[in-house]
Design an enzyme around this catalytic site. Structure first.
Site, PDB file in Angstrom:
ATOM      1  CG  HIS A 103      21.113  65.457 -27.312  1.00 56.71           C
ATOM      2  ND1 HIS A 103      21.248  64.972 -28.597  1.00 56.71           N
ATOM      3  CD2 HIS A 103      20.875  66.796 -27.432  1.00 56.71           C
ATOM      4  CE1 HIS A 103      21.097  65.967 -29.455  1.00 56.71           C
ATOM      5  NE2 HIS A 103      20.872  67.082 -28.774  1.00 56.71           N
ATOM      6  CG  HIS A 105      24.345  68.738 -31.201  1.00 55.50           C
ATOM      7  ND1 HIS A 105      24.202  69.824 -30.381  1.00 55.50           N
ATOM      8  CD2 HIS A 105      23.108  68.230 -31.342  1.00 55.50           C
ATOM      9  CE1 HIS A 105      22.931  69.980 -30.064  1.00 55.50           C
ATOM     10  NE2 HIS A 105      22.256  69.036 -30.643  1.00 55.50           N
ATOM     11  CG  ASP A 128      32.752  44.193 -29.986  1.00 55.48           C
ATOM     12  OD1 ASP A 128      33.918  44.619 -29.872  1.00 55.48           O
ATOM     13  OD2 ASP A 128      32.461  43.053 -30.382  1.00 55.48           O
ATOM     14  CG  HIS A 168      18.758  67.203 -33.022  1.00 54.47           C
ATOM     15  ND1 HIS A 168      17.720  67.143 -32.132  1.00 54.47           N
ATOM     16  CD2 HIS A 168      19.729  67.911 -32.391  1.00 54.47           C
ATOM     17  CE1 HIS A 168      18.048  67.778 -31.023  1.00 54.47           C
ATOM     18  NE2 HIS A 168      19.274  68.254 -31.148  1.00 54.47           N
ATOM     19  CE1 TYR A 222      35.280  45.759 -22.509  1.00 54.78           C
ATOM     20  CE2 TYR A 222      36.879  44.493 -23.766  1.00 54.78           C
ATOM     21  CZ  TYR A 222      36.512  45.664 -23.119  1.00 54.78           C
ATOM     22  OH  TYR A 222      37.391  46.714 -23.060  1.00 54.78           O
TER      23      TYR A 222
HETATM   24  O1  LIG Z   1      20.124  70.706 -29.530  1.00 55.02           O
HETATM   25  C1  LIG Z   1      19.905  71.515 -28.645  1.00 55.02           C
HETATM   26  C2  LIG Z   1      19.364  72.864 -28.916  1.00 55.02           C
HETATM   27  O2  LIG Z   1      19.043  72.961 -30.294  1.00 55.02           O
HETATM   28  C3  LIG Z   1      20.211  71.117 -27.230  1.00 55.02           C
HETATM   29  O3  LIG Z   1      20.180  69.715 -27.156  1.00 55.02           O
HETATM   30  C4  LIG Z   1      21.612  71.525 -26.787  1.00 55.02           C
HETATM   31  O4  LIG Z   1      21.842  72.871 -27.120  1.00 55.02           O
HETATM   32  C5  LIG Z   1      21.774  71.337 -25.291  1.00 55.02           C
HETATM   33  O5  LIG Z   1      20.785  72.131 -24.649  1.00 55.02           O
HETATM   34  P1  LIG Z   1      20.746  72.219 -23.047  1.00 55.02           P
HETATM   35  O6  LIG Z   1      21.933  73.074 -22.617  1.00 55.02           O
HETATM   36  O7  LIG Z   1      20.865  70.815 -22.481  1.00 55.02           O
HETATM   37  O8  LIG Z   1      19.410  72.864 -22.763  1.00 55.02           O
END
Ligand SMILES: O=C(CO)[C@@H](O)[C@@H](O)COP(=O)(O)O
Length: 225
Positions: A103, A105, A128, A168, A222
């Protein structure tokens, strides 16, 4: 929870792998501060390894990784697991082929998520790695399995290993944690390129049969396949 010596050995190895992969997030410009996480499934056990919440990437070590079960309950670790542990756990529970979740941002991909707009398949690199557009998942609050449900609903039966969770950011999945990190790196790169292309004109879509051909080659031929 007691685990066999074999599983304990596997966990030690995965702790080191996941700790090392977290360094790829700042190295590839995918995170600011602590705003991203990586996890891996523990094969042969209903467990996962994930980063401790809020810990700086330069302080992450194999020893401070956290082990939870697939209901996000703490199994081993001195610190609280990532805020997104329930999301990661839900994915592992409902997508048996997935062994890594990431995950971030990252800026450009998260800008697409703020508009709830899929990244269109207008580059060969998108065909790809993603096999078509990079889809948008539903808005969901953090802390329970709502995000995980959105990831699974959106990516089940979809070629893309990345989903833009509305308002998000990016979640990616992979057959390994390294594969999920790669998908996150490539998702941000193509999000930026398509954004720039949009500023200069109208990007042109790639014909579906060509997308299929590019995807098949990249996924099966690849590199040193
Ligand atoms: O999006 C958020 C919080 O809103 C979390 O994914 C990000 O701050 C990472 O949090 P963690 O340090 O993994 O708990």
């Amino acid at each position: 929870m007691t685990v066999t010596e074999s599983v304990a050995t596997t966990i030690r190895s995965i702790r080191a792998q996941v700790a090392a992969l977290h360094a790829e997030l700042p190295r590839n410009g995918l995170v600011v501060w602590t705003a991203g996480n990586v996890s891996a499934r523990v094969p042969g056990a209903d467990l996962l390894v994930i980063k401790p919440s809020g810990v700086s990437y330069d302080e992450i070590t194999a020893d401070n990784m956290v082990v939870t079960d697939l209901d996000a309950n703490l199994v081993d670790g001195e610190m609280a697991p990532s805020s997104d542990t329930a999301a990661h756990a839900y994915v592992y529970k409902h997508m048996p082929h997935v062994n890594g979740v990431v995950h971030t941002h990252s800026t450009y991909a998260t800008a697409w998520s703020a508009r709830a707009e899929p990244i269109p398949c207008v580059l060969t690199m998108i065909a790809d790695e993603f096999g078509g557009e990079i889809p948008v998942g539903p808005f969901a609050l953090i802390g329970d399995d709502s995000i995980g449900q959105g990831i699974v609903t959106t990516l089940s039966g979809h070629r893309s290993p990345a989903v833009l969770m509305r308002n998000h950011g990016v979640f990616t999945i992979g057959a390994s944690a390294r594969a999920a990190v790669k998908a996150a790196v490539m998702c941000e790169d193509v999000a930026r390129t398509v954004h720039i292309a949009r500023q200069l004109g109208t990007p042109l879509p790639i014909a579906q049969n060509d997308v299929d051909s590019l995807y098949a080659r990249y996924q099966n031929v690849y590199g040193q396949a």
